[in-house]
Motif scaffolding. Structure first.
Motif, mmCIF file in Angstrom:
data_model
loop_
_atom_site.group_PDB
_atom_site.id
_atom_site.type_symbol
_atom_site.label_atom_id
_atom_site.label_comp_id
_atom_site.label_asym_id
_atom_site.label_seq_id
_atom_site.Cartn_x
_atom_site.Cartn_y
_atom_site.Cartn_z
ATOM 1 N N ASN A 165 0.828 -1.220 0.000
ATOM 2 C CA ASN A 165 0.000 0.000 0.000
ATOM 3 C C ASN A 165 0.855 1.259 0.000
ATOM 4 N N ASN A 166 2.036 1.166 -0.649
ATOM 5 C CA ASN A 166 2.942 2.315 -0.773
ATOM 6 C C ASN A 166 3.335 2.911 0.572
ATOM 7 N N ALA A 167 3.330 2.109 1.614
ATOM 8 C CA ALA A 167 3.661 2.678 2.925
ATOM 9 C C ALA A 167 4.328 1.688 3.860
ATOM 10 N N THR A 168 3.798 0.479 3.965
ATOM 11 C CA THR A 168 4.236 -0.461 5.002
ATOM 12 C C THR A 168 5.212 -1.484 4.437
ATOM 13 N N LYS A 169 6.329 -1.635 5.133
ATOM 14 C CA LYS A 169 7.309 -2.648 4.750
ATOM 15 C C LYS A 169 6.886 -3.982 5.337
ATOM 16 N N MET A 170 6.646 -4.966 4.464
ATOM 17 C CA MET A 170 6.209 -6.288 4.877
ATOM 18 C C MET A 170 7.329 -7.305 4.646
ATOM 19 N N GLU A 171 7.191 -8.449 5.323
ATOM 20 C CA GLU A 171 8.235 -9.454 5.239
ATOM 21 C C GLU A 171 7.634 -10.845 5.384
ATOM 22 N N GLN A 172 8.069 -11.781 4.539
ATOM 23 C CA GLN A 172 7.667 -13.178 4.670
ATOM 24 C C GLN A 172 8.869 -14.079 4.390
ATOM 25 N N TYR A 173 8.915 -15.189 5.116
ATOM 26 C CA TYR A 173 9.993 -16.160 4.936
ATOM 27 C C TYR A 173 9.451 -17.340 4.120
ATOM 28 N N ILE A 174 10.127 -17.636 3.033
ATOM 29 C CA ILE A 174 9.739 -18.760 2.178
ATOM 30 C C ILE A 174 10.870 -19.788 2.210
ATOM 31 N N ASN A 175 10.602 -20.912 2.862
ATOM 32 C CA ASN A 175 11.602 -21.968 2.990
ATOM 33 C C ASN A 175 11.327 -23.037 1.934
ATOM 34 N N LEU A 176 12.320 -23.258 1.063
ATOM 35 C CA LEU A 176 12.165 -24.222 -0.023
ATOM 36 C C LEU A 176 13.122 -25.407 0.119
ATOM 37 N N ASP A 177 13.523 -25.701 1.365
ATOM 38 C CA ASP A 177 14.416 -26.849 1.600
ATOM 39 C C ASP A 177 13.751 -28.137 1.136
ATOM 40 N N ARG A 178 14.545 -29.017 0.551
ATOM 41 C CA ARG A 178 14.024 -30.334 0.173
ATOM 42 C C ARG A 178 15.172 -31.283 -0.118
ATOM 43 N N THR A 179 14.886 -32.555 0.034
ATOM 44 C CA THR A 179 15.813 -33.616 -0.355
ATOM 45 C C THR A 179 15.098 -34.516 -1.346
ATOM 46 N N GLU A 180 15.747 -34.766 -2.456
ATOM 47 C CA GLU A 180 15.121 -35.513 -3.549
ATOM 48 C C GLU A 180 16.043 -36.649 -3.979
ATOM 49 N N ARG A 181 15.498 -37.854 -4.019
ATOM 50 C CA ARG A 181 16.250 -39.031 -4.458
ATOM 51 C C ARG A 181 15.525 -39.668 -5.643
ATOM 52 N N THR A 182 16.300 -39.995 -6.664
ATOM 53 C CA THR A 182 15.712 -40.609 -7.852
ATOM 54 C C THR A 182 16.561 -41.807 -8.274
ATOM 55 N N ALA A 183 15.950 -42.975 -8.336
ATOM 56 C CA ALA A 183 16.615 -44.189 -8.800
ATOM 57 C C ALA A 183 15.869 -44.715 -10.013
ATOM 58 N N GLY A 184 16.616 -45.129 -11.022
ATOM 59 C CA GLY A 184 15.944 -45.570 -12.233
ATOM 60 C C GLY A 184 16.729 -46.598 -13.014
ATOM 61 N N VAL A 185 16.021 -47.274 -13.919
ATOM 62 C CA VAL A 185 16.620 -48.200 -14.864
ATOM 63 C C VAL A 185 16.184 -47.782 -16.258
ATOM 64 N N PHE A 186 17.001 -48.121 -17.261
ATOM 65 C CA PHE A 186 16.681 -47.684 -18.615
ATOM 66 C C PHE A 186 17.253 -48.661 -19.624
ATOM 67 N N GLY A 187 16.724 -48.576 -20.821
ATOM 68 C CA GLY A 187 17.224 -49.392 -21.915
ATOM 69 C C GLY A 187 16.964 -48.702 -23.235
ATOM 70 N N GLU A 188 17.812 -48.976 -24.208
ATOM 71 C CA GLU A 188 17.666 -48.366 -25.530
ATOM 72 C C GLU A 188 18.096 -49.383 -26.583
ATOM 73 N N TYR A 189 17.292 -49.512 -27.623
ATOM 74 C CA TYR A 189 17.556 -50.468 -28.693
ATOM 75 C C TYR A 189 17.681 -49.710 -30.011
ATOM 76 N N THR A 190 18.730 -50.053 -30.785
ATOM 77 C CA THR A 190 18.982 -49.399 -32.074
ATOM 78 C C THR A 190 18.943 -50.436 -33.184
ATOM 79 N N LEU A 191 18.093 -50.195 -34.168
ATOM 80 C CA LEU A 191 17.979 -51.060 -35.337
ATOM 81 C C LEU A 191 18.428 -50.268 -36.564
ATOM 82 N N SER A 192 19.435 -50.777 -37.259
ATOM 83 C CA SER A 192 19.921 -50.143 -38.491
ATOM 84 C C SER A 192 19.675 -51.090 -39.653
#
Length: 819
Positions: free
Chosen positions: A504-531
């Protein structure tokens, strides 16, 4: 003391390079095509069997390679031709290879003439553009972000007008949807991504490969619009020392050093050093803000290669960097509308440490090539196995990389399969096509820390990221190959945003935004090529990953290539990709606004499908027998996307999950030809249409996406390349600007259509190249890139609506010294 130590190290590297050498061998490589015509073979790989010493032929097929003690077998190979091996005696000075074409011709399109500044790889299932080392010398190319000015496939801009952070776009979408790779290791992720493009010096690189579409599943599921893979200078480079010095009229200075050391026949290393400073405070448009922040950066990397007698390879490296940026208002700027908070300042400190290890080895029965008999003239048809870093050897062996390091079956993704030979008679050569198997392991660790403030907003974050990839490669025969593997990724983010704003052009406001995270990803994959008969290639792949935050993720992808005729090639690709949302680090520009940042709870993983096709036609134009025109079209359709909306509420930056549609269509046409000897012409045009569902608006055109880009590049080189002249012209289309008024009924504005011109002249001497150039010759600048610059703490203050150049005309010069 540090300077003396550095100079001493370089001197020792140089001495050691010669100490382990028997001199050098020079030669030429020629090829006989199916038309029986003999011609020089450019960018063919040359290396010594049993060592890590290799090089690549120049545009005229010539090469020079150090001769390590004890090495006797010299191999030349390039895609489309049968490899050849020569027996070299000590003291030999000049040799010549003549390679015979295989059933399929080598069909590489030259975009930039004799210096091959950019090429299109004709053998890849994906349309892949390669920006070569000479292409990186066409402009200043101080860093990776500045290396794409000669292509329309990738657009480069700024995230905001305060931080100086560069960003790219591919297929009309932000660079965060493009997977960045360092010799096929995923990089520039999460907190490391906002400024990552400026942390890869252009003069450290040998080439950049740009491919559109989701590509392969081997490197993870994060590629949505495409992949950009960078290749660094190699430990096996024949030049023991390379130095690049640069300065411009804005007082930016930069130094880059690359020192390669052949410690012995099996162990080599390269040290890369970068230091730059940008101390000048500039305010060309007189809005009271610096046009660019002042900056200092130091960046050091060390890379090692060991080649075991068993042909196993071990590669390892570390990289450390530190950078500081200071921006905001000039010292003499008015503070009358600053709510008593003083000058608006910004400061960004980034630190990064990276370490990686790659190990590759052949599995099962292995052939001893040196035991094979040779023909009477000393030639052998036996192809020594190349080992290295590329996902598909056939796709990248012509890009200027040393065969000895970059095309290994031993690394994570090579398709290099070996041609083995039995005993050769004097007149008859028999080939067998047994597909050998290999196993590779990649482990990578990155720590990145950012401490920053933008006015009264503070953002501090750090990230620990671990990535491992295990790959097994084999095949039933030359036409049927497969790759199987498993991967694991661990990411730990510590992010805290202290979001202060004036309400409102007058009051200084403040907010804390915490984005901490732990992410684990395990995967399997395969690819086939035909010529099939070297005319048709079909690649299908899939991966299944379990993410600790988002559950199971299934990623199918497919690529198809068909050489309809020798002069007509069709490609198609499609697949799925995912990205974990990073609301702040992916959108750093929103911190340089006066708005409150509102992030919805339970943000979902971003999920998109990309599919498209391309066709390339070769034809005769003027004196060029291999002129080409190509057309590609791609569509990216999101099932879920992170939406950053500044139109929903004029006091907020709203971040939420997509509710509806979001898609981008992109069409591009390229024309390449050489009208006269030593003059190359490259012209391209890209059109983009992007739409998205926004709150209270429905499906609308997506803001901040340029409608089109046209580009023309000319290069002329005199005989022996003593003088090289480069000129580039761009025409950048309109960009739809966001409506920041809060009144959604108000008609939206578009940016201007604007041109950009670049030019450079290079003079080559024996050991030194001297270059001078000019960027933005027309001195075009975006007017008022910072909204409400006279009231930087108000909600109307916004520096994130950047669509054009922030800096005017810039003249630069430098030199490149090669020992």
């Amino acid at each position: 003391m540090k300077i003396k130590l550095f100079i001493t190290t370089i001197a020792l590297c140089t001495l050691a390079q010669f100490a382990f050498s028997q001199g050098s061998v020079k030669g030429k490589i020629k090829g006989i095509s199916t038309s029986k015509k003999e011609e020089p073979l450019a960018f063919a790989n040359v290396y010594w069997i049993g060592t890590s010493v290799g090089t690549v032929s120049d545009a005229n097929g010539a090469f020079s390679i150090n001769h390590p003690k004890g090495a006797t077998k010299l191999v030349a190979r390039t895609i489309g031709f049968k490899a050849d091996t020569l027996s070299i005696k000590p003291g030999s000075a000049e040799v010549e290879f003549v390679l015979v074409a295989e059933n399929v011709k080598l069909e590489e399109v030259v975009v930039s003439g004799r210096q091959r500044g950019s090429t299109l790889l004709a053998l890849t299932p994906l349309k892949t553009e390669v920006i070569t080392a000479s292409g990186l010398c066409k402009m200043a190319c101080c860093n990776l972000a500045e290396s794409f000015e000669n292509t329309a496939s990738v657009s480069v801009g700024f995230s905001d007008a305060v931080s100086g952070a560069r960003q790219i776009k591919m297929l009309g979408l932000a660079g965060t949807y493009t997977q960045m790779l360092d010799e096929n290791r995923p990089i520039m992720r999460g907190i490391a991504s906002p400024y990552g493009l400026t942390y890869t010096p252009g003069q450290w690189l040998e080439s950049i490969q740009v491919s559109k579409g989701p590509g392969s599943v081997l490197n993870g599921y994060e590629a949505i619009t495409g992949q950009i893979n960078v290749e660094h200078r190699k430990p096996t480079a024949k030049e023991p020392l390379f130095v690049n010095l640069f300065a411009d009229t804005d007082q930016r200075t930069e130094a880059n050093v690359a020192s390669s050391l052949q410690i012995n026949e099996r162990l080599s290393t390269v040290t890369l050093v970068h230091a730059s400073t940008d101390p000048m405070k500039k305010d060309h448009n007189k809005d009271g803000f610096m046009d660019m922040p002042t900056a200092k950066q130091v960046n050091v990397a060390s890379r090692w290669l060991y080649m075991a007698p068993s042909e196993a390879q071990l590669r390892a490296g570390i990289k450390v960097l530190a950078e500081e940026r200071n921006g905001g208002q000039m010292n003499n700027a008015s503070v009358a509308n600053n709510y008593g908070l003083g000058l608006y300042r910004s400061k960004i400190n980034n630190k990064q440490f990276n370490a990686y290890v790659k190990f590759g080895m052949p599995v099962g029965e292995h052939h001893d090539h040196e035991a094979h008999k040779e023909s009477a003239d000393g030639h052998s048809d036996c192809s020594e196995e190349c080992t290295g870093d590329h996902p598909h050897e056939k796709e990248h062996s012509e890009c200027g990389e040393e065969c000895s390091e970059d095309h290994s079956k031993g690394d994570d993704h090579s398709e290099c399969g070996e041609e083995c030979t039995e005993d050769h008679g004097e007149e008859e050569h028999e080939e067998c096509h047994e597909v050998e198997k290999s196993l590779a392991l990649v482990a990578d660790y990155t720590y990145h820390e950012q401490n920053s403030f933008f006015g009264i907003k503070n953002y501090n974050a750090d990230m620990h990221s671990v990535f491992t990839n295990l790959l097994f490669q084999g095949g039933f025969n030359e036409s049927n190959r497969y790759e199987l593997g498993a991967s694991f990724r661990f990411d730990r983010y510590n992010e805290l945003l202290i979001d202060r704003f004036i309400q409102n052009n007058a009051t200084k406001m403040e907010q804390y935004i915490n984005l901490d995270r732990t992410e684990r990803t395990a995967g399997v994959f395969g690819e086939y090529t035909l010529s099939k008969e070297e005319k048709m290639t079909f690649i299908v792949g899939a991966r299944a990953d379990h993410n600790s935050l988002y559950g199971w993720l299934f990623t199918p992808r497919a690529n198809f290539k068909w050489d309809i005729t020798d002069k007509l090639t069709f490609r198609a690709s499609g697949g799925r990709g995912y990205r974990s949302p990073n609301p702040i680090s992916d959108n750093m520009g929103i911190l340089a606004t006066g708005r409150q940042i509102a992030i919805d709870n339970n943000l979902k993983i971003e999920d998109a499908w990309t599919y498209g096709a391309s066709i390339v036609r070769y034809f005769k134009l003027f004196n060029d027998e291999r002129a080409s025109i190509s057309l590609d079209a791609f569509r990216t359709q999101f099932s879920n996307q992170l939406i950053v909306d500044q139109e929903y509420n004029k006091a907020l930056v709203s971040i939420y999950n997509l509710d509806g549609q979001s898609y981008t269509n992109s069409i591009q046409v390229d024309l390449n030809f050489i009208p006269v000897e030593r003059l190359s012409v490259f012209a391209t045009y890209r059109y983009t249409d992007a739409k998205v569902d926004l709150k209270n608006q429905g499906l609308v055109k997506k803001p901040m996406v340029d409608k089109f880009k046209a580009l023309l590049n000319l290069q002329y080189a005199t005989k022996m390349n003593k003088w090289t002249f480069d000129a580039t012209a761009q025409l950048n289309g309109q960009t739809l600007l966001p409506n920041l008024s809060g009144d959604l009924t108000q008609k939206k504005d578009y940016s201007e259509v604007y041109p950009m011109f670049f030019g450079q002249v290079t003079r080559k001497f024996k050991k030194v190249d001297v270059y001078v150039g000019c960027e933005n010759i027309g001195n075009y600048r975006q007017k008022n890139p910072i909204l409400s610059a006279d009231s930087p703490f108000s909600t109307s203050f916004n520096s994130s609506v950047v669509w054009g150049p922030l800096m005017g005309r810039k003249v630069y010069g430098g030199l490149r010294f090669t020992l």
